[in-house]
Design an enzyme around this catalytic site. Structure first.
Site, mmCIF file in Angstrom:
data_model
loop_
_atom_site.group_PDB
_atom_site.id
_atom_site.type_symbol
_atom_site.label_atom_id
_atom_site.label_comp_id
_atom_site.label_asym_id
_atom_site.label_seq_id
_atom_site.Cartn_x
_atom_site.Cartn_y
_atom_site.Cartn_z
ATOM 1 N N GLU A 36 42.498 43.597 63.658
ATOM 2 C CA GLU A 36 42.328 45.050 64.393
ATOM 3 C C GLU A 36 43.588 45.961 63.604
ATOM 4 O OE1 GLU A 36 42.603 44.619 68.493
ATOM 5 O OE2 GLU A 36 44.281 45.993 68.663
ATOM 6 N N ARG A 38 37.719 49.426 70.049
ATOM 7 C CA ARG A 38 38.822 49.734 68.911
ATOM 8 C C ARG A 38 37.923 50.208 67.782
ATOM 9 N NH1 ARG A 38 40.662 48.455 72.787
ATOM 10 N NH2 ARG A 38 42.186 46.726 73.271
ATOM 11 N N SER A 69 48.272 42.899 68.865
ATOM 12 C CA SER A 69 47.195 41.961 68.607
ATOM 13 C C SER A 69 46.597 42.113 67.201
ATOM 14 C CB SER A 69 46.005 42.212 69.378
ATOM 15 O OG SER A 69 46.357 41.582 70.888
#
Ligand SMILES: Cc1cc2nc3c(=O)[nH]c(=O)nc-3n(C[C@H](O)[C@H](O)[C@H](O)COP(=O)(O)OP(=O)(O)OC[C@H]3O[C@@H](n4cnc5c(N)ncnc54)[C@H](O)[C@@H]3O)c2cc1C
Length: 311
Positions: free
Chosen positions: A302, A170, A232
């Site tokens: 995130e 990420r 998420s």
């Protein structure tokens, strides 16, 4: 999501219509370009403005006080897919940044190639997937990337090879120029993704469409897709799973206003009705604090949080 006609500048646009959490403030200026050249013209003429590029808002929390910078929405604007090369064992597509990732997955599978199935599980645009290095089921977006076309906030285009980027979980950053040590994290006012060349390999058993079906069925079974969410919320810590830590900390079902830690997937925060961005952000901090107290692990969000707080 709601769509505006391309090439249109809107004022006081509610961002809750453009993010999957269905919450948040107003963008004072909101632009959907007609195409790449229109975008280049627009940003080169907007000398006073700061910009923030978005895709489908599926990883975005916009605070309730809204945004003063100009929002540029790629989704609904840069939407072309072209076959650049199709050989027996290799397919190269050029895909514009506003194309939804699941559409790429379907294209690749239909043409009889493999390696794009995971994109079916990412409900954002290619641009967002490139910015986040989005991934699932063991595969990440940049594993498919050969090169990208980017644009800076003066409207200039660049063609960049994937070797010019530092890629991680990420995480995507342009490598520093030779002789400079700092790696600057790619952020929206630096260079935006306009398009990418993506490579896929032959699928002799032609099982791509079946794999996509199975992947989507797994998602329906394990994720609260019927309630507004942003996937998420936290990155998985090294060697662990954020969802397990949140569950272990007794946080499933915990609420702040209209925001709730999902019962179905503990790393999801859902809008159960009328959640403000502040409700969601407060719940994010509450989860972080409790997981730290119970597990001694600091979770990193995130999701990207932008905009001003109210008051
Ligand atoms: C139900 C659900 C499931 C999800 N599952 C996954 C998953 O399995 N794996 C995963 O990785 N993510 C997942 N996500 C999160 C999300 O879909 C991805 O992060 C996606 O890549 C975001 O794309 P977007 O177009 O919505 O980006 P946005 O949310 O609009 O933007 C996210 C960030 O990308 C930047 N950005 C967007 N477009 C560009 C561009 N063209 N150039 C430069 N920067 C840009 C924005 O400025 C912002 O910082 C999920 C989300 C949901 C709602």
């Amino acid at each position: 999501m709601s769509y505006l006609a391309p090439g249109q500048l809107k004022h006081n646009e509610p961002m809750s219509q453009h993010v999957s959490w269905r919450a948040g403030g107003i963008a004072q200026r909101f632009y959907v370009p007609l195409n790449r050249d229109d975008l280049s013209r627009f940003v080169s003429q907007e000398t006073q403005s700061d910009f923030h590029v978005i895709g489908l808002g599926s990883n975005l929390l916009v605070r309730d006080g809204g945004l003063t910078e100009t929002i540029i929405q790629m989704h609904g604007a840069l939407k072309e897919i072209q076959v650049v090369e199709q050989r027996p064992n290799e397919l190269i597509l050029e895909v514009e940044a506003g194309v939804p990732a699941p559409k790429i997955a379907r294209w690749v599978a239909k043409l009889g190639y493999q390696g794009g199935e995971f994109l079916a599980g990412i409900p954002g645009t290619l641009g967002g997937a490139l910015a986040m290095n989005a991934g699932c089921y063991g595969k990440e977006t940049w594993q498919c990337v050969e090169s990208v076309i980017t644009m800076d906030d003066q409207g200039s285009f660049f063609e960049r090879n994937n070797s010019e980027y530092e890629i991680g979980y990420r995480h995507v950053a342009l490598k520093p120029p030779v002789g400079q040590r700092t790696v600057s994290r790619l952020h929206p006012t630096q260079e935006w993704f306009i398009a990418a060349r993506l490579k896929f390999i032959n699928d002799p058993l032609k099982k791509g469409q079946q794999l996509i079906k199975e992947l989507l069925a797994r998602r329906v079974a394990t994720q609260p897709l019927g309630q507004p969410n942003a996937g998420s919320v936290f990155r998985n810590p090294p060697g662990g799973f954020a969802a397990q830590l949140i569950e272990k900390s007794g946080l499933k079902g915990v609420r702040e206003g209209g925001a709730e830690v999902s019962y179905k997937h503990a790393n999801f925060i859902v809008n159960v009705g009328g959640a403000t961005a502040a409700d969601i952000e407060n719940l994010i901090y509450r989860v972080q604090q409790r997981v730290w107290e119970v597990c001694g692990i600091s979770l990193t969000p995130e999701v990207r949080i932008i905009g001003n707080r109210l008051g």
